[in-house]
Design an enzyme around this catalytic site. Structure first.
Site, PDB file in Angstrom:
ATOM      1  CG  ASP A  43      -1.828   1.206   1.291  1.00 23.55           C
ATOM      2  OD1 ASP A  43      -2.961   1.064   0.813  1.00 23.55           O
ATOM      3  OD2 ASP A  43      -1.420   2.282   1.787  1.00 23.55           O
ATOM      4  CE1 TYR A  48       0.372   7.962   2.548  1.00 26.59           C
ATOM      5  CE2 TYR A  48       0.911   5.701   2.014  1.00 26.59           C
ATOM      6  CZ  TYR A  48       0.055   6.624   2.562  1.00 26.59           C
ATOM      7  OH  TYR A  48      -1.119   6.186   3.139  1.00 26.59           O
ATOM      8  CE  LYS A  73      -3.873   4.618   0.507  1.00 28.12           C
ATOM      9  NZ  LYS A  73      -2.472   4.531   0.946  1.00 28.12           N
ATOM     10  CG  HIS A 106      -4.997   9.679   0.202  1.00 26.47           C
ATOM     11  ND1 HIS A 106      -3.648   9.647  -0.039  1.00 26.47           N
ATOM     12  CD2 HIS A 106      -5.148   9.255   1.471  1.00 26.47           C
ATOM     13  CE1 HIS A 106      -3.021   9.215   1.051  1.00 26.47           C
ATOM     14  NE2 HIS A 106      -3.910   8.978   1.980  1.00 26.47           N
TER      15      HIS A 106
HETATM   16  N1  LIG Z   1      -5.660   6.108   3.612  1.00 26.98           N
HETATM   17  C1  LIG Z   1      -5.109   6.870   4.534  1.00 26.98           C
HETATM   18  O1  LIG Z   1      -5.463   8.043   4.720  1.00 26.98           O
HETATM   19  C2  LIG Z   1      -4.023   6.301   5.393  1.00 26.98           C
HETATM   20  C3  LIG Z   1      -3.648   6.965   6.565  1.00 26.98           C
HETATM   21  C4  LIG Z   1      -2.636   6.420   7.353  1.00 26.98           C
HETATM   22  C5  LIG Z   1      -2.038   5.222   6.947  1.00 26.98           C
HETATM   23  N2  LIG Z   1      -2.397   4.599   5.793  1.00 26.98           N
HETATM   24  C6  LIG Z   1      -1.773   3.319   5.357  1.00 26.98           C
HETATM   25  O2  LIG Z   1      -1.828   2.404   6.451  1.00 26.98           O
HETATM   26  C7  LIG Z   1      -0.507   1.950   6.749  1.00 26.98           C
HETATM   27  C8  LIG Z   1      -0.363   1.626   8.226  1.00 26.98           C
HETATM   28  O3  LIG Z   1      -0.593   2.784   9.022  1.00 26.98           O
HETATM   29  P1  LIG Z   1       0.570   3.623   9.760  1.00 26.98           P
HETATM   30  O4  LIG Z   1       1.819   3.458   9.012  1.00 26.98           O
HETATM   31  O5  LIG Z   1       0.048   4.991   9.972  1.00 26.98           O
HETATM   32  O6  LIG Z   1       0.676   2.991  11.196  1.00 26.98           O
HETATM   33  P2  LIG Z   1       0.686   1.519  11.874  1.00 26.98           P
HETATM   34  O7  LIG Z   1       0.889   0.449  10.872  1.00 26.98           O
HETATM   35  O8  LIG Z   1      -0.502   1.475  12.761  1.00 26.98           O
HETATM   36  O9  LIG Z   1       1.947   1.643  12.825  1.00 26.98           O
HETATM   37  C9  LIG Z   1       3.240   1.791  12.338  1.00 26.98           C
HETATM   38  C10 LIG Z   1       4.155   1.999  13.550  1.00 26.98           C
HETATM   39  O10 LIG Z   1       4.142   0.817  14.368  1.00 26.98           O
HETATM   40  C11 LIG Z   1       5.477   0.342  14.505  1.00 26.98           C
HETATM   41  N3  LIG Z   1       5.424  -1.128  14.458  1.00 26.98           N
HETATM   42  C12 LIG Z   1       5.186  -1.883  13.362  1.00 26.98           C
HETATM   43  N4  LIG Z   1       5.212  -3.197  13.679  1.00 26.98           N
HETATM   44  C13 LIG Z   1       5.487  -3.261  15.003  1.00 26.98           C
HETATM   45  C14 LIG Z   1       5.675  -4.353  15.896  1.00 26.98           C
HETATM   46  N5  LIG Z   1       5.576  -5.613  15.487  1.00 26.98           N
HETATM   47  N6  LIG Z   1       5.954  -4.063  17.194  1.00 26.98           N
HETATM   48  C15 LIG Z   1       6.039  -2.782  17.622  1.00 26.98           C
HETATM   49  N7  LIG Z   1       5.883  -1.715  16.812  1.00 26.98           N
HETATM   50  C16 LIG Z   1       5.615  -1.945  15.508  1.00 26.98           C
HETATM   51  C17 LIG Z   1       6.268   0.930  13.357  1.00 26.98           C
HETATM   52  O11 LIG Z   1       7.620   1.114  13.725  1.00 26.98           O
HETATM   53  P3  LIG Z   1       8.893   0.827  12.749  1.00 26.98           P
HETATM   54  O12 LIG Z   1       8.478   1.199  11.349  1.00 26.98           O
HETATM   55  O13 LIG Z   1       9.932   1.746  13.299  1.00 26.98           O
HETATM   56  O14 LIG Z   1       9.225  -0.615  12.876  1.00 26.98           O
HETATM   57  C18 LIG Z   1       5.580   2.284  13.180  1.00 26.98           C
HETATM   58  O15 LIG Z   1       6.071   3.216  14.103  1.00 26.98           O
HETATM   59  C19 LIG Z   1       0.350   3.127   6.277  1.00 26.98           C
HETATM   60  O16 LIG Z   1       1.711   2.790   6.221  1.00 26.98           O
HETATM   61  C20 LIG Z   1      -0.296   3.470   4.981  1.00 26.98           C
HETATM   62  O17 LIG Z   1       0.097   2.567   3.972  1.00 26.98           O
HETATM   63  C21 LIG Z   1      -3.397   5.121   5.021  1.00 26.98           C
END
Ligand SMILES: NC(=O)c1ccc[n+]([C@@H]2O[C@H](COP(=O)([O-])OP(=O)(O)OC[C@H]3O[C@@H](n4cnc5c(N)ncnc54)[C@H](OP(=O)(O)O)[C@@H]3O)[C@@H](O)[C@H]2O)c1
Length: 269
Positions: A43, A48, A73, A106
């Site tokens: 994704d 980004y 997106k 998005h």
């Molecule tokens: N459509 C939208 O508007 C929208 C908005 C936000 C996000 N997204 C998508 O959703 C994806 C996921 O959301 P997100 O990146 O915001 O946050 P997330 O996946 O909820 O959290 C990512 C965070 O958690 C940490 N983490 C990952 N695996 C872990 C584990 N096993 N143990 C402990 N900590 C862990 C990562 O650290 P490290 O990377 O340092 O390991 C990072 O700091 C995004 O990357 C993006 O592709 C879409």
């Protein structure tokens, strides 16, 4: 792998690799690590600024493009018929591909029905395998449907134990629209929730694995992000267990309607 069948028959892997906030120069490595760990769904988004890294990572993984489910997106500034068409081509160029598996609007604001017209055309031309939206409340969805010919196949929204989105989830289920969750780990804050720590001990899995499994067991496609190779593997190691109905319900009860990210009605444009 566990797949979900979308309303048009396309199958999407229920776990994907999120790439938000991964700098472009680190993205190829992270994507390659994810593909090596078994992920087949990535994704990204134009905003980004790491689509080039994603495209490079997929190419260098030596896994065939057709085996990867790739989402990107259309950013808010690119809403409108011609702008959306142009944005799509630019994303394809950066990603080194001539088709996208899933293209999403998005954010719903400014909602522009001409954007969706461009999506529908690209879909009908076979340039996109599935079209969808992101951050749409029910009222945004209903507005779009006033002029849409094709119903979105996915709505990607925030979904966590603290934001279970029950009314939206039920609405999407009745509409046959798949839900996909972003920030499933509450950007790392998930670890503090006591019940999840108890379940972690009970199942012999980490808190993060419990939450990823809760997404899948509630029918929601999930895209955790990590740049850490051990975590990338950990987050994908969720196929050897599933949660009991009682434990799923106990996690559902953690809901506080609390967001980690922005509310689509108040997003600052
Ligand atoms: N459509 C939208 O508007 C929208 C908005 C936000 C996000 N997204 C998508 O959703 C994806 C996921 O959301 P997100 O990146 O915001 O946050 P997330 O996946 O909820 O959290 C990512 C965070 O958690 C940490 N983490 C990952 N695996 C872990 C584990 N096993 N143990 C402990 N900590 C862990 C990562 O650290 P490290 O990377 O340092 O390991 C990072 O700091 C995004 O990357 C993006 O592709 C879409």
């Amino acid at each position: 792998m566990i797949y979900k069948k979308l309303s048009n028959g396309v199958e999407i892997p229920m776990i994907g690799f999120g790439t938000f906030k991964i700098p472009n120069d680190q993205t190829a490595k992270a994507v390659k690590n994810a593909i090596n760990a078994g992920y087949r769904h990535i994704d990204t988004a134009a905003i980004y600024r790491n689509e080039i890294g994603v495209g490079k990572g997929i190419k260098e993984s030596h896994v065939a493009r057709e085996e990867i489910f790739l989402t990107t997106k259309c950013w808010n500034d690119d809403q409108g018929y011609q702008k959306a068409l142009d944005a799509f081509e630019q994303s394809c160029q950066r990603l080194q591909t001539n088709y996208i598996d899933l293209f999403l609007i998005h954010w719903p604001k400014p909602l522009n029905s001409e954007t969706w017209k461009a999506f529908e055309e690209l879909y009908q031309q076979g340039r996109i395998r599935a079209i969808g939206v992101s951050n749409f409340h029910q009222h945004h969805f209903e507005d779009l449907m006033k002029t849409a010919k094709i119903k979105p196949m996915i709505n990607q929204v925030e979904y966590t134990p603290r934001l279970t989105q029950k009314p939206l989830k039920t609405f999407l289920e009745t509409q046959g629209v798949a839900m996909e969750s972003w920030s499933p780990l509450m950007r790392g804050k998930i670890a503090d929730i006591e019940l999840l720590q108890t379940l972690s001990k009970k199942y012999g899995k980490t808190v993060v694995q419990i939450v990823i499994r809760w997404n899948i067991d509630t029918g929601v496609i999930v895209i955790p992000k990590s740049v850490t190779s051990e975590r990338i593997k950990e987050n994908f190691d969720i196929f050897d267990f599933s949660l009991s109905l009682d434990d799923i319900e106990a996690i559902n009860q953690l809901n506080k309607n609390a967001r980690t990210g922005s509310d689509p009605d108040n997003f600052d444009f």
